[in-house]
Motif scaffolding. Structure first.
Motif, PDB file in Angstrom:
ATOM      1  N   ASP A 159      33.725  38.609  38.455  1.00 12.30           N
ATOM      2  CA  ASP A 159      32.210  39.160  38.234  1.00 12.30           C
ATOM      3  C   ASP A 159      31.970  39.569  36.915  1.00 12.30           C
ATOM      4  O   ASP A 159      30.907  39.643  36.585  1.00 12.30           O
ATOM      5  CB  ASP A 159      31.948  39.933  39.585  1.00 12.30           C
ATOM      6  N   ASP A 160      32.794  40.420  36.362  1.00 13.76           N
ATOM      7  CA  ASP A 160      32.428  40.932  35.144  1.00 13.76           C
ATOM      8  C   ASP A 160      33.726  41.085  34.127  1.00 13.76           C
ATOM      9  O   ASP A 160      34.711  40.822  34.305  1.00 13.76           O
ATOM     10  CB  ASP A 160      31.928  42.646  35.128  1.00 13.76           C
ATOM     11  N   THR A 171      25.885  53.154  34.138  1.00 15.12           N
ATOM     12  CA  THR A 171      25.523  51.990  34.856  1.00 15.12           C
ATOM     13  C   THR A 171      25.506  50.518  34.052  1.00 15.12           C
ATOM     14  O   THR A 171      25.110  50.593  32.820  1.00 15.12           O
ATOM     15  CB  THR A 171      24.403  51.969  35.705  1.00 15.12           C
ATOM     16  N   GLN A 173      25.881  46.418  34.452  1.00 17.15           N
ATOM     17  CA  GLN A 173      25.743  45.485  35.153  1.00 17.15           C
ATOM     18  C   GLN A 173      25.790  44.024  34.224  1.00 17.15           C
ATOM     19  O   GLN A 173      24.827  43.661  33.611  1.00 17.15           O
ATOM     20  CB  GLN A 173      24.318  45.515  35.703  1.00 17.15           C
ATOM     21  N   PHE A 176      22.771  40.443  34.041  1.00 14.19           N
ATOM     22  CA  PHE A 176      21.505  40.852  34.583  1.00 14.19           C
ATOM     23  C   PHE A 176      20.399  39.987  34.212  1.00 14.19           C
ATOM     24  O   PHE A 176      19.426  39.736  35.098  1.00 14.19           O
ATOM     25  CB  PHE A 176      21.346  42.345  33.923  1.00 14.19           C
ATOM     26  N   SER A 277      23.974  41.336  29.708  1.00 10.36           N
ATOM     27  CA  SER A 277      24.215  42.413  30.438  1.00 10.36           C
ATOM     28  C   SER A 277      23.350  43.652  30.361  1.00 10.36           C
ATOM     29  O   SER A 277      22.617  43.673  29.252  1.00 10.36           O
ATOM     30  CB  SER A 277      25.629  42.959  30.067  1.00 10.36           C
TER      31      SER A 277
END
Length: 320
Positions: A159-160, A171, A173, A176, A277
């Motif tokens: 996923d990352d 944080t 993500q 995004f 991201s």
């Protein structure tokens, strides 16, 4: 250097030794259709066979490029080789203590083009001078032990690209933004008038909502678009308190590694920020840790050399 002394000419032997190290049958990793007659194989497939093999894999094995072996190289040399493949590279990896490495392309067609252009071509980054690059289509990268997260992500298996650094208040993500949202933002950025841009320490910025000097700021909802030319970064800094409790940013077009460090003595925590991201800072990440981007052509992410693009754009929201 004579052809006889150049070990890249022994492509079949390099394929066999690579398969032996990985503990997988050679024909599972390098099917005959992936071979070219210019490798010197007896009974090797012709170019049509090569093209047929590349219809199903986007991964190349660099048979004589690695951290170990007779012609071992370092990460900088590997990054330079990968950069030569252009923007079609999705991920690259040079495993520890191995004599081979891998490059994953954005499509099988890109891999085929790289193979046709660079296989057995002179490679100045290889030590000794006059050595040539040995490439082979690699059927299944997932069989390689300890496949790093960035390579897994490019294969759609993770996923990352990197575990979140241990920084309180940070944080992260990945993905995004969608690709279409990224394209829309980049189109907007590139259509901004030249008169709007301000040069700041090797990059260009445009402010929205409030224009400010970086040493002082009046609280307001504000956004800044920055364009970093290839290889450029930003010195470590802590944004002044007046810029607000939260700082949120997105990365566009190219990724980079951002380093976080408490001034004077604490270890550095690094987070790789791929395109699309989101990064948000609050608490310690906002007020205690300095953050910065080193100036360099590539970033090493869990043992993988990830090249930076021709530029990186970012949008930063402050005083939210």
């Amino acid at each position: 250097m004579s052809k006889r002394s150049d070990p890249v000419l022994k492509v079949p032997k390099l394929r066999s030794s690579t398969a032996r190290v990985l503990g997988v049958a050679e024909d599972k990793l390098f099917p005959p259709a992936a071979h070219s007659s210019k490798d010197g194989d007896s009974g090797a497939s012709n170019d049509d066979g090569v093209k047929g093999r590349y219809s199903s894999t986007a991964c190349l094995c660099l048979l004589n490029v690695g951290l170990a072996g007779f012609i071992a190289i370092d990460y900088d040399a590997f990054a330079s080789i990968v950069q030569g493949f252009g923007d079609s590279v999705a991920a690259s990896w040079m495993p520890h203590a191995r004599s081979f490495s891998f490059v994953l392309f954005k499509s099988p067609q890109h891999a085929l083009q790289a193979y046709e252009q660079f296989h057995l071509a002179p490679c100045p980054q290889l030590p000794g001078g006059g050595r040539r690059l040995g490439l082979a289509a690699f059927a299944d990268p997932t069989v390689v032990p300890n496949l790093p997260p960035s390579f897994q992500a490019a294969l759609g298996l993770a996923d990352d690209l990197q575990p979140l650094a241990a920084v309180s208040g940070l944080t992260f993500q990945p993905e995004f933004l969608s690709e279409s949202e990224e394209e829309e933002l980049l189109s907007f950025i590139h259509n901004l008038p030249d008169s709007e841009w301000i040069p700041v320490h090797g990059r260009r910025v445009v402010h929205f909502g409030a224009s400010f000097e970086y040493s002082s700021f009046s609280p307001a909802h504000q956004a800044t678009i920055s364009i970093y030319p290839y290889g450029r970064g930003i010195p470590p800094h802590i944004d002044i308190p007046e810029l607000g409790t939260y700082i949120v940013s997105v990365s566009l077009h190219s990724g980079c590694t951002m380093d976080f460090r408490i001034p004077q003595g604490e270890p550095v925590h690094s987070v790789y920020l791929p395109p699309r991201s989101l990064l948000a800072l609050e608490g310690d990440a906002r007020y205690k840790y300095a953050h910065g981007i080193k100036e360099r052509a590539s970033d090493e992410v869990n043992g993988v050399v990830v090249m930076r693009g021709e530029y990186r754009a970012s949008i930063v929201w402050r005083a939210m």
